[in-house]
Structure formats: structure tokens, C-alpha cells
Design a protein around this motif. Structure first.
Motif, short mmCIF file in Angstrom:
data_model
loop_
_atom_site.label_atom_id
_atom_site.label_comp_id
_atom_site.label_asym_id
_atom_site.label_seq_id
_atom_site.Cartn_x
_atom_site.Cartn_y
_atom_site.Cartn_z
N LEU A 125 41.65 -29.29 -19.55
CA LEU A 125 41.53 -28.62 -20.85
C LEU A 125 40.49 -29.34 -21.70
O LEU A 125 39.66 -28.71 -22.36
N SER A 126 40.53 -30.68 -21.68
CA SER A 126 39.53 -31.38 -22.48
C SER A 126 38.15 -31.24 -21.88
O SER A 126 37.17 -31.14 -22.62
N LEU A 175 38.95 -38.38 -15.33
CA LEU A 175 40.08 -38.19 -16.24
C LEU A 175 41.41 -38.21 -15.49
O LEU A 175 42.37 -38.86 -15.91
N PHE A 188 37.19 -28.60 -20.55
CA PHE A 188 36.82 -27.29 -21.04
C PHE A 188 36.25 -27.37 -22.46
O PHE A 188 35.18 -26.85 -22.75
N PHE A 189 36.97 -28.07 -23.34
CA PHE A 189 36.50 -28.23 -24.71
C PHE A 189 35.12 -28.89 -24.73
O PHE A 189 34.18 -28.41 -25.37
N ILE A 190 35.03 -30.00 -24.03
CA ILE A 190 33.79 -30.78 -24.06
C ILE A 190 32.65 -29.98 -23.44
O ILE A 190 31.56 -29.87 -24.00
N PHE A 229 46.33 -30.58 -16.25
CA PHE A 229 46.26 -29.52 -17.25
C PHE A 229 45.51 -30.01 -18.48
O PHE A 229 44.54 -29.39 -18.94
N LEU A 230 45.93 -31.15 -19.03
CA LEU A 230 45.29 -31.66 -20.25
C LEU A 230 43.89 -32.18 -19.96
O LEU A 230 42.97 -32.01 -20.76
N PHE A 277 34.29 -18.64 -18.50
CA PHE A 277 35.68 -18.56 -18.96
C PHE A 277 36.36 -17.29 -18.48
O PHE A 277 37.56 -17.28 -18.20
N GLY A 331 23.93 -23.08 -30.11
CA GLY A 331 24.88 -22.11 -30.62
C GLY A 331 25.33 -21.07 -29.62
O GLY A 331 26.19 -20.25 -29.94
N SER A 362 31.45 -27.22 -25.66
CA SER A 362 30.69 -27.77 -26.78
C SER A 362 29.29 -28.18 -26.34
O SER A 362 28.31 -27.91 -27.04
N ARG A 367 27.13 -25.25 -26.15
CA ARG A 367 26.75 -24.76 -27.48
C ARG A 367 25.64 -25.63 -28.06
O ARG A 367 24.66 -25.12 -28.60
N ILE A 368 25.81 -26.94 -27.94
CA ILE A 368 24.81 -27.84 -28.49
C ILE A 368 23.47 -27.61 -27.79
O ILE A 368 22.43 -27.48 -28.42
#
Lengths: 508, 325, 324
Positions: free
Chosen positions: C130-131, C117, C133-135, C126-127, C249, C146, C138, C141-142
Motif C-alpha cells: 500500500l505504501s 519493505l 502504491f502511495f509512493i 498489505f501495508l 490501478f 501532475g 506520487s 505525479r511529480i
């Protein structure tokens, strides 16, 4: 003195350990362009800051519009109609022309800002006073440097209350063809009866535009010249440095020692193409060309900062491909960039750290650095190039422009490169340091390096180069021998006023 | 790298500037084709209602970024806004349940939020901390203080005004949407049509330029944190309305959504700068996509993945199309 | 701290220079006075042991901040390290060594993703992180359907020793953290790579012109940091015999704080390893000391946040004064 817009007399200003000003005086009349020249450290910026009310003088008298004033503050000075055009443009890239002109002094109507009114006024001012048609809704980032300078000037003058304007190096960021636009505007202000203080390193501009000139040396006023013409520059230089600088440019009796760098059919597929160059070892090749001629892009491509789409390169006969700066450095081709504060040096680092940045392996063991050895290498270079202060641990940010340039050079000297490219080597460097840098460039060539100097200063090119290649509209227009070339001849060639081929014949 | 823009090229916003926005809209079209219920008035209303808290904090963040410059690390950023919002909700909820009148509760919440804004401003402009660091630390501290106030419990609020914010319609439009639109318009007026706003933008665009124009740089920058704190304060009420109470843990999600929406919003603007409208649009579209995928039956666990990929695609495309230009 | 005291320093000068250290000591004395347990050897080693994982994550953060970026996905790398190791043992029956390798690979996946990236797509760190982190969140969780933890009771002894064992009486995790600290110190503060990293962090364009291969350095740094954080994940997993999704986190903010406290302590404001160590120890001490004061959880949390803000402000202000 009656009639003076501004006058400072007997100004003394000391900082801890430094006599910045030691009895300096300066007075400017309405409707004149008054030059102020002097080497770096002569006290020019100190007196400007006193004029601006930023510094308070230890001694001396100040009078504005022939009336003595006890003390100056920034607000008072502004009210008295004194405006400053700083060397840096200080504009917001994504602001429009109108917003920039009225920044901090916006006009308000009944419903918030009077946008239309401001735009009209800004456009009118730019057109009528500064002589340029700029739509008020254009963004600053889309303007050329000269246009930006005019916007900056308009911002200082738009309220119509200016009586004295101080220009600090107004042409420093400009290409030679842009200088004229700004000069015209300054002359127009003079015609409005405004008193103008013109501070510049460029003596040819000073003799060109100024009516009178004050010369500072070591914090003192050493001369006020009332008659200025094209031949005054010799006298000015003498007053500035206290000695004759006939030996500003080194002698040219350099011999070629075989081919150093050879490029053929070079192009980036965008800004220049089909460029072929040959640089002998032991010689200096100049590259001349206006903004937009592809000269800057050519330099970037040679160093791998811009990708070359076509063409080939040989260094001392060996075919070399350079795709990034790291490869260039490894191949022994190095660049002293024009933007030394951003691209040349890591300013927060020390001199020692900057000098050894490209030769880290040499002073290390198992990749761990031997700091004493590094400092010693730096000290050697500091001695050889007379960098001041002579302290390897000094932070580079606090060095003068000329000394910073020497630090960049020291790094490459320590690296022992074979081909040196200088991009605007003396931009923003004072006249004494200039002569030194020329001598260093000359020494490089004498020691057998192939040297390229890309510059927008024709005096510099004619002064130090053996041959000068001329770029025009993305192509190589031709190459001239610099031995018998005059500055006028070079300017004529770069601006297209004279045909390079004919000139070459004439010189030969 | 030494790059110099040439004098002769003038940039006019062309179509490549809108590629990221187009992609976003494309995704929405795809969703609406696959989830027939997506494009109904009811659902659009739901999307807007859902996005209100994010819209508000994004507006606040936009103000700070405009005043501080858009470099995320060294420029202006305020990560503490969501914490401020939670604090506003917490103080109000706690006092309401204790029986205080709403006016007094919101006055206390306002005071608390203004203190946060002022401390942020102080840390950044006086102490010289980078905004990212100062506001991140403040985020932690404010959330901690709020947890003391609410004792980390969820507090339900049934005050008529708060409920009205959620369910009252005015001329067919939910009150919350109308109010938020009004607030955003007010902020727009403040940022773009006043001397204060232009000064703020000047400071963000070039600090030196603002200084030489005689603007009080640190005061303007400080004020942007106060504006941000105000949006946080207002957002608190929408948080209360949405959850019908103050609940802990909202702030983390809100912070991520805020940053995502604001910087994706910057990619929407053809000049790639953070703008108020970009941030607001970003907030609405990001919410729309979340809800959209949900109504398509995509597992919620995937939302983070989709959002993360969206940042990558949109920001990378913005970078690439800028390079091409 | 690399500041040196010059001979003529006045008292005020000393406070200015050592303001943070004085506060550090003040807290130390305060905690010791409040509860004598604080000073007991067992408790002090608790602080160090409890700080090991944060120390490791903060080291990684120091490296990325030195390159001029920031990494918001250190927690994800930590989670991936733990997840890969636990799954390798539980589902694939790998031994402790294989599991550790799997964990490190898990961390490097995050690092590689980040460098694609940042370097490949040119997204700001930073961005980009951050993504990630999001990915990464997720994906966890998947994978866990959950966010439920994956526990592995019959973890090999050798693996558990990572958190519970000791080497010559010193807890293994402290030894690992110390070892990594030394390595990071040598790389960042003493090696030629460190010089290049600092140069590019301070002025990227100048580093490029000086012939430094900034992209190569960036890629390496992100991968190294991913692997480093995965080591933290291994320790965390060994400690509780399970992988808890999204647990990384909680280290993010403290790691950032530690790095910037450390940078502020440096005479020229550079992120540096000794400073980070000091920052981590300070945070660890405050958390431990507040615990021993017997405050309720919420109050402790709030106080910790306020101390964090004040400590950062003090460190930065101190640096500002030192510069002028």
C-alpha cells in the motif's frame, strides 16, 4: 445411582464407519476427582462431547444429580452446572484478567458495565478459591501458562453455579513446575464439593490427584479403579492398552561411534551462555531443564532459529556455522520441533508433500518435480514408520498427533541427516504411539546418528537417553549418565534440589 | 518460528511503545516551525473539519478490525465503507434534488447502507469469504450502483441542514466537529462499555475463546459490518457538506486514507492493536500532516510520497520496537 | 480446474462441484443469445486480446498470494514498466530492445522496493505494498508534473508490434500472455520452487523449520512479479503509444478478483494458475458481453460489479461445500 453428580451408562455412539463408543459408562460423585484415561481413539473426547450436549448418543441413559434426563443440549448442560475446561486455553491475549474471567457473562450496573465490581469479584475468586494473587488489570498476554489456565478455570466457575467440572488435559501445555499450581487449584475445587472429571494422558498426575479412575478402551469402559495410589499406573496401562508395556523404553546397549556434534561456549547473549555439549554418534543425549532454564532457547539456537552470539559448533569434527534453519538442514542437523502443528508441518498439505519438503531436488528434473517419484518416496517412509492412514495423499491436518509426529520424522529420515534434535517429541501423543516414537528415536541412534532429546518429561529422558545434560538458569549445570539414574534423581537435579556434581559421583 | 513467551516477564507499556507517535508529533512540530500559520485556531479547525469524513469511516473500520482480528488479509477489514459513504451521499443528494424531505432522503440512504452492511456480513459469515475480498468486491459493486443512481454527475445540495454541517457554529465550535465527537463517543461507549462491545473484541481477539464462552461469534462479527455501514451512512452527510454536493471519485481516496489512518493508528497504540482512539487520532494526524505540508508550500504531488513513507517509517518502527522488546 | 469427477457423483453433487463453470457457461450462452456478434471469431479473439494485460498482472498477483501475501502495487509496477520504456525511447533515443529492457528494469525497481519493505523491514505485505502504491503514484505525479500522459508518436515499429503485431496470425500480446502463463504454471504448479512457495504461504514457520529459505523466496517473488507486471506495462504503452500515469490501478481489483475466484475453484483452496486463467477469462467475457448488450456506461459498470460479487461468493461457497 443415588449421589452421583453425573452418570452415563451403556452409551453407544457410531459415526459413519466408526464405533466411537460401544457401551461406555462413566459416573462421577460430588467432591471427588475422577480420572478418565485411555489411548487416543478410545472414546474419551466423544463421551465429553456427549456430556456437553454436542453429540447425541445412539443408545444409553444419562442422569444428572441422580435424575434421569431425556436429552442433553449445551444450554441444558450449562444450566445443570456442568463446566468444561478445554485443553486449549481459549483466551484473548489483549484482554485483562477481569475481562477474560467475565467474558460473555459481564455484569452490568446502572451505567453500562460494572467494571470495578467485576474486577473485585475476579480477583477475589482467583485468590480465595484458586489460591493465586493476580491483579485484575493485568493482560492475559503477560501471564504465564499456568496463570492463564487458572484464568480459564475462573471463567468457567465465576458464576458460582458449577457442580461438575470437566478438565480435558489441563496440564498439557504446562511445564512440570507449573503443574503443581494447577493441581492445587483443582484440589481446592474438590474441597468445595464440586465433582471433577479429570481427563489426561499423564498417568503420574492421574494417580497423584484422582480418587477414582475410569479406563476406556475401544469405546468401552474396561475398568473403574476405586483405589488409586502411586503404584496404580501399571494396572492402568494394562487396562488401557490390553497388554503390558514393560518394553515401553528400548534397551540401552548403544555404543558410541565417534563424536557427532560438539558445541562449546555457546550463548545467545540473552537467555543462556557458556553451554558446551558433546554428542556421540550412535547415542542419545537428553537435555533437561525447567521453563526459563534456557533449554528451549538452546534448541532454537542450535538449529539457527535464534542467533548464537558466542561459541562454536562442530559436526563430525567439521567446524560449522549455522545462522538459519536452511544452513542447519544442509549441514545435516535437523529438528523435530515441539509445536508440530505450526512449526513441524504444513498442515493443509498432504503427507507426501510434507515428507518430501526437504528433499525436493532429489525427485526433480530441471527443477520440475516428478510427482510419482515424490509419492513413492513418501510411500516408502509411510511404510517404514507405519504412518496411518497409509495414504500419501491424505491431508496432514486430519492425522492424529502421533502420526503427525511420524510425518515430521519421516521428512528428516528421507533427508538422511546426521544430527537429530527432538524437542518434546511425545507432547500430546498417546501412550501407544509414544512407545513407537521412542523405538524410532532409538533406531536412529543405532543407525549411527547423534540424537538430542530435549524434554520436560523426566521419565522419558531417563528412559531413552544415554546421558542427560541439565540446564539451569541459562547455564549447563552438568551432565549425568542415564544408566543408573532414577527419575527422582533427575527431577531433584533439574529443580536444583540436588547438586548435579554430587549426583554424578553417586551415579558413577 | 517456535517462540514461547516466558512466564516471568511482564510487559509494562514503556516509552518505546510511543516512538511512532513521537515521530508523528515531531513532524508536526517541524511543520509548525516552518509554516507559521499552521498553529492557529483557524487552521486547527480546518484540519479537524477536513478530517471528519475520514474519522468516521476509520471508526467504522476499527469496529470491524476489532471484531475480526487485525490480520489484514485473513482478519477483519471492511474496504467498502467509503463506497457506502458515497452511496449514502449519492442517494441523499439525488432525492433532495428531486424534492423529497430530508428525513425521507436519509431514511432511504440509511436503508441502502444497511443493505450494504448486511450483504457484507452475509458474504463473510455465511458464505465464508475473506473480509478483504468480500468488501473489496462490494466496494466495486456499490460504487457501480451509486454511479447508476447519480449518473456519475456531481450533484450540488444546498439544504440548510447539510450547509449547517459545514458552516454552523454551536457555542464557538463548528457543528460538524461537535457531532462527530458525539458519534465517536457513542461508538466508544458501544465498543468498550457494553457487553456487545466486549463480545465483539473477544471475537476479534480469539474466536475459539469467544465460542467457548458461549458468544454467538458469527452474529457479533456480522454486527460489526452493520456498525461499519452505519458510520459510512453518517460519513455520507459530511461528504455532502464538505463538497456541498455528491461528487464521484471521492471513494478511492477515502479508502486509501482510511486504511492508512487506521493502521498507522494501530502503530500509535503501545500494544500495536487497532483501537478506536488510535484510528481517530490517525485520521486527524494524517490530515494535519497533509494540510501542514501544503501550507509549507510543498507541491501537492508529493503528498502520496509523504504518506507512503509515513506508513513505512511508522509501521517499520513499530515492528522493530516490538522486536526489541 | 483440477477436480476430477468420481463415478458416483449425483446431479446435485455435480452442480456443487461445477457451479462456477455452469455459471460461466450460462453467461456465455446469455451473451451469445443476446448479441450474435459475441460468438464471432473476431470478438472471441478480442476477449482474449483484451484480457492479455490483466492476465499478466493476475499471474503476478497469483504468485504473491501463493506466498501468503498480497500486492497492491502491481499497477505501479505496470506504470513504471510503461514509463521507463517510453522515456527510454523518447528522451534517450533507445531502440525497441533497449526500451523493453528499461521497462523491465522499471518494474523490478518496484519489486525490489517491495521486498525491502516486506523482508528487510518486516512490514506486512498489505501495508508495505500500500505504501509502495502511495509512493509510486506520487512519484509518477511529480515526474509528469501532475499526471499528464507522455506520448511518443514515433515509436519504433518493433515496439508497437508488441500490441499490434501478430505471430503466425496470433496477436503478439496474446502470445506473450500465454507464454507467461505457461512459465508461471510450470513454476507454481510443477516445480520444486512452487512447492516451497506454497509451503511458506500456507505455514511460514513450518517452512522455515523445514529448511526453506523463505526470505530469499520472498525477495525473488516480489522482483519477478514487478518485472512481470512491467511486461503488461510495455504492452499497454505499445498499444496507445504513450505512458498514462496511474493507469495500472484499474487492473488491481480485477487481478485480485481473478486470483481469488481461481483459488476458490481449487479443491484445497490454493491460489493456482489455471484457476486464475479461468477467473481472468470470466471477467473479460463479462466485460465484453455487457458492452455488446449496448448498456450505458454506468449501468454496465454496476452490473459488472454485482456480477463480480456474485461470482466470488459462488466460487467461495462452492469451495466450502466441497470441503465439508
Amino acid at each position: 445411582m443415588p449421589g452421583d453428580a453425573f452418570s452415563l451408562a451403556g452409551i453407544v455412539k457410531t459415526f459413519p464407519g466408526v464405533h466411537a463408543l460401544d457401551g461406555a459408562s462413566l459416573s462421577i460423585r460430588p467432591g471427588e476427582i475422577h480420572g478418565l484415561v485411555g489411548e487416543n481413539g478410545a472414546g474419551k473426547s466423544t463421551i465429553i462431547k456427549i456430556l456437553a450436549g454436542v453429540y447425541r448418543p445412539d443408545q444409553g441413559t444419562v442422569s444428572i444429580n441422580a435424575e434421569p434426563v431425556p436429552s442433553l443440549t449445551p444450554t441444558f448442560v450449562h444450566k445443570a452446572g456442568v463446566r468444561f475446561i478445554h485443553q486449549e486455553l481459549h483466551l484473548v491475549p489483549h484482554f485483562t484478567v477481569t475481562e477474560s474471567v467475565f467474558m460473555g457473562q459481564e455484569l452490568t450496573g446502572r451505567l453500562g458495565l460494572a467494571k470495578r465490581d467485576m474486577r473485585k469479584k475476579a480477583e477475589a475468586f482467583l485468590r480465595n478459591i484458586l489460591g493465586i494473587d493476580l491483579p485484575g488489570n493485568l493482560l492475559v498476554r503477560d501471564l504465564g501458562t499456568a496463570e492463564r489456565k487458572l484464568v480459564q478455570i475462573a471463567r468457567a466457575l465465576i458464576d458460582g453455579k458449577a457442580k461438575t467440572v470437566v478438565f480435558d488435559e489441563p496440564t498439557a501445555p504446562l511445564a512440570s513446575d507449573e503443574v503443581e499450581t494447577v493441581m492445587k487449584a483443582i484440589n481446592a475445587l474438590k474441597a468445595e464439593g464440586i465433582a471433577i472429571l479429570y481427563v489426561s494422558h499423564y498417568l503420574s498426575e492421574v494417580t497423584d490427584i484422582c480418587d477414582r479412575v475410569t479406563v476406556f478402551r475401544q469405546g468401552k469402559t474396561v475398568g473403574v479403579f476405586d483405589q488409586i495410589d502411586a503404584d496404580s499406573s501399571g494396572d492402568l496401562i494394562y487396562a488401557m492398552v490390553g497388554r503390558n508395556l514393560t518394553d515401553m523404553f528400548p534397551q540401552k546397549d548403544r555404543k558410541s561411534r565417534g563424536i557427532g556434534l560438539e558445541v562449546s561456549g555457546f550463548g545467545d547473549g540473552e537467555r543462556f551462555e557458556g553451554v558446551s555439549l558433546k554428542i556421540q554418534r550412535g547415542q542419545i543425549l537428553g537435555i533437561a531443564g525447567l521453563i526459563g532454564s534456557g533449554r528451549e532457547e538452546l534448541v532454537e539456537a542450535l538449529y539457527g532459529l535464534r542467533s548464537a552470539k558466542s561459541g562454536s559448533m562442530r559436526i563430525e569434527g567439521e567446524v560449522t556455522r549455522i545462522r538459519n534453519a536452511a544452513q542447519a538442514v544442509r549441514a545435516g542437523l535437523v529438528l523435530v520441533p515441539r509445536d508440530r502443528r505450526n512449526a513441524g508441518l504444513v498442515l493443509p498439505m498432504t503427507v507426501s508433500e510434507n515428507v518430501t519438503l526437504a528433499i525436493l531436488e532429489r525427485n526433480s528434473r530441471f527443477s520440475l518435480e516428478d510427482r510419482n517419484a515424490a509419492r513413492k518416496t513418501a510411500a516408502e517412509q509411510i511404510g517404514a514408520l507405519d504412518i496411518r492412514p497409509p495414504n500419501p495423499d491424505a491431508v496432514t491436518r486430519f492425522l492424529s498427533g502421533g502420526n503427525q509426529q511420524k510425518v515430521v520424522l519421516a521428512r528428516w529420515l528421507a533427508k538422511t541427516a546426521r544430527v537429530f534434535i527432538f524437542d518434546e517429541p511425545t507432547l500430546g501423543v498417546d501412550i501407544g504411539a509414544k512407545a513407537e516414537i521412542y523405538r524410532l528415536i532409538e533406531n536412529l541412534a543405532r543407525d549411527g546418528a547423534a540424537v538430542i532429546v530435549s524434554s520436560s518429561d523426566p521419565v522419558e529422558l531417563v528412559g531413552i537417553c544415554d546421558r542427560i545434560a541439565i540446564m539451569m538458569r541459562g547455564r549447563m549445570a552438568g551432565e549425568l549418565s542415564a544408566t543408573d539414574l532414577t527419575v527422582d534423581g533427575l527431577v531433584a537435579a533439574t529443580t536444583g534440589a540436588a547438586d548435579v556434581g554430587t549426583l554424578a559421583d553417586a551415579v558413577a | 518460528m517456535p517462540s514461547h513467551s516466558s512466564a516471568s516477564v511482564r510487559f509494562s507499556p514503556n516509552l518505546t511503545g510511543y516512538i511512532p507517535l513521537t515521530i508523528f508529533l515531531g513532524v508536526l512540530v517541524y511543520i509548525s516551525l516552518n509554516a507559521p500559520n499552521f498553529v492557529t485556531m483557524r487552521n486547527l479547525e480546518l484540519v479537524l473539519m477536513q478530517s471528519l469524513p475520514v474519522v468516521l469511516v476509520c471508526a467504522g473500520l476499527a469496529a470491524v478490525v476489532m471484531a475480526g482480528g487485525d490480520d489484514v488479509v485473513s482478519g477483519g477489514i471492511d474496504l467498502s465503507i467509503p463506497a457506502t459513504a458515497v452511496l449514502s451521499a449519492g442517494v441523499t443528494a439525488q432525492m433532495l434534488t428531486a424534492g423529497w424531505p430530508l428525513a425521507l432522503c436519509s431514511a432511504a440512504a440509511l436503508a441502502a447502507c444497511l443493505v450494504v452492511g448486511a450483504v457484507n456480513a452475509l458474504l463473510v459469515t455465511r458464505m465464508g469469504m475473506t473480509p478483504l475480498l468480500a468488501t473489496l468486491a462490494m466496494f466495486v459493486a456499490v460504487v457501480g450502483v451509486n454511479n447508476v443512481i447519480t449518473e456519475s454527475r456531481r450533484i450540488n445540495v444546498d439544504h440548510t441542514w447539510i450547509v449547517a454541517l459545514r458552516s454552523q457554529d454551536v457555542v464557538g465550535v463548528p457543528l460538524g466537529i461537535t457531532l462527530t465527537a458525539a458519534i465517536v463517543t457513542l461508538i466508544f461507549f458501544l465498543l468498550h462499555l457494553t457487553r456487545f462491545g466486549l463480545g465483539l473484541q473477544a471475537v476479534g481477539g480469539s474466536r475459539d475463546a469467544a465460542e467457548t464462552s458461549g458468544l454467538n461469534v458469527s452474529r457479533l462479527f456480522a454486527m460489526s459490518f452493520v456498525v461499519a455501514a452505519l458510520t459510512g451512512f453518517l460519513c455520507g452527510f459530511f461528504l455532502l457538506a464538505r463538497g456541498a454536493g455528491s461528487s464521484p471519485g471521492v471513494q478511492d481516496n477515502l479508502m486509501l486514507e482510511m486504511v492508512l489512518a487506521t493502521f498507522v493508528g494501530a502503530a500509535f497504540s503501545p500494544r500495536r492493536v487497532v483501537t478506536l482512539w488510535g484510528a481517530v487520532l490517525g485520521a486527524v494526524l494524517v490530515t494535519a500532516i497533509s494540510i501542514g505540508f501544503k501550507s509549507m508550500g510543498v507541491n501537492v504531488f508529493w503528498t502520496g510520497l509523504i504518506k507512503g513513507s509515513l506508513i513505512v517509517v511508522v509501521v517499520a518502527l513499530a515492528a522493530v520496537s516490538n522486536r526489541v522488546r | 480446474m483440477t477436480t476430477t469427477l468420481t463415478g458416483s457423483a449425483s446431479v446435485g453433487n455435480a452442480i456443487m462441484r461445477f457451479g462456477f463453470l455452469i455459471v460461466f457457461l450460462a453467461f456465455f450462452v446469455l451473451f451469445a443469445a443476446w448479441n450474435p456478434v459475441f460468438l464471432q471469431g473476431g470478438n472471441l479473439s478480442n476477449i482474449i486480446e483484451g484480457s492479455a494485460v490483466l492476465m499478466i498482472v493476475a499471474l503476478g498477483m497469483t504468485l504473491i498470494v501463493a506466498t501468503g501475501g498480497i500486492d497492491l502495487s502491481v499497477g505501479i509496477a505496470l506504470d513504471f514498466g510503461a514509463a521507463f520504456a517510453v522515456v527510454a525511447m523518447k528522451s534517450y533515443g533507445m531502440d525497441w530492445f533497449g526500451a523493453m529492457c528499461a521497462g523491465l528494469i522499471g518494474g523490478s525497481v518496484v519489486g525490489i522496493f517491495n521486498s525491502v519493505l516486506v523482508v528487510g523491514l518486516g512490514i506486512s505485505p498489505f501495508l508495505a505494498t500500500l505504501s509502495t502504491f502511495f509512493i509510486g503514484s506520487s512519484v509518477q505525479r511529480i515526474f509528469t508534473n501532475g499526471g499528464g500522459p507522455i506520448s511518443h508518436r514515433r515509436m519504433p515499429e518493433e515496439f508497437r508490434n508488441l500490441a499490434l503485431g501478430d505471430i503466425y496470425g496470433i496477436p503478439t500480446e496474446a502470445v506473450v500472455a500465454f507464454g507467461l502463463t505457461v512459465i508461471y504454471f510450470l513454476i507454481l504448479e510443477r516445480s520444486i520452487w512452487g512447492r516451497r512457495i506454497h509451503a511458506m504461504g500456507m505455514q511460514r514457520s513450518a517452512a522455515i523449520v523445514a529448511g526453506i529459505r523463505v526470505n530469499r523466496i520472498l525477495i525473488t517473488c516480489y522482483v519477478v512479479v514487478g518485472v512481470t507486471c512491467a511486461v503488461g506495462g510495455l504492452i499497454a504503452a505499445a498499444n496507445i503509444r504513450m505512458f498514462t500515469p496511474l493507469s495500472g490501478f484499474s487492473y488491481l481489483l480485477d487481478a485480485i478478483a481473478a486470483v481469488f475466484i481461481g483459488a476458490a475453484l481449487h479443491p484445497r483452496g490454493r491460489p493456482n494458475v489455471p484457476g486464475t486463467v479461468l477467473g481472468v477469462l470470466f471477467l473479460g467475457m463479462v466485460a465484453n458481453g455487457l458492452n455488446l448488450m449496448g448498456l450505458n456506461f454506468n449501468t454496465k459498470d454496476a452490473l459488472q460489479g454485482i456480477i463480480l460479487v456474485s461470482a466470488l461468493a459462488l466460487a467461495v461457497a462452492q469451495q466450502k461445500m466441497r470441503r465439508s
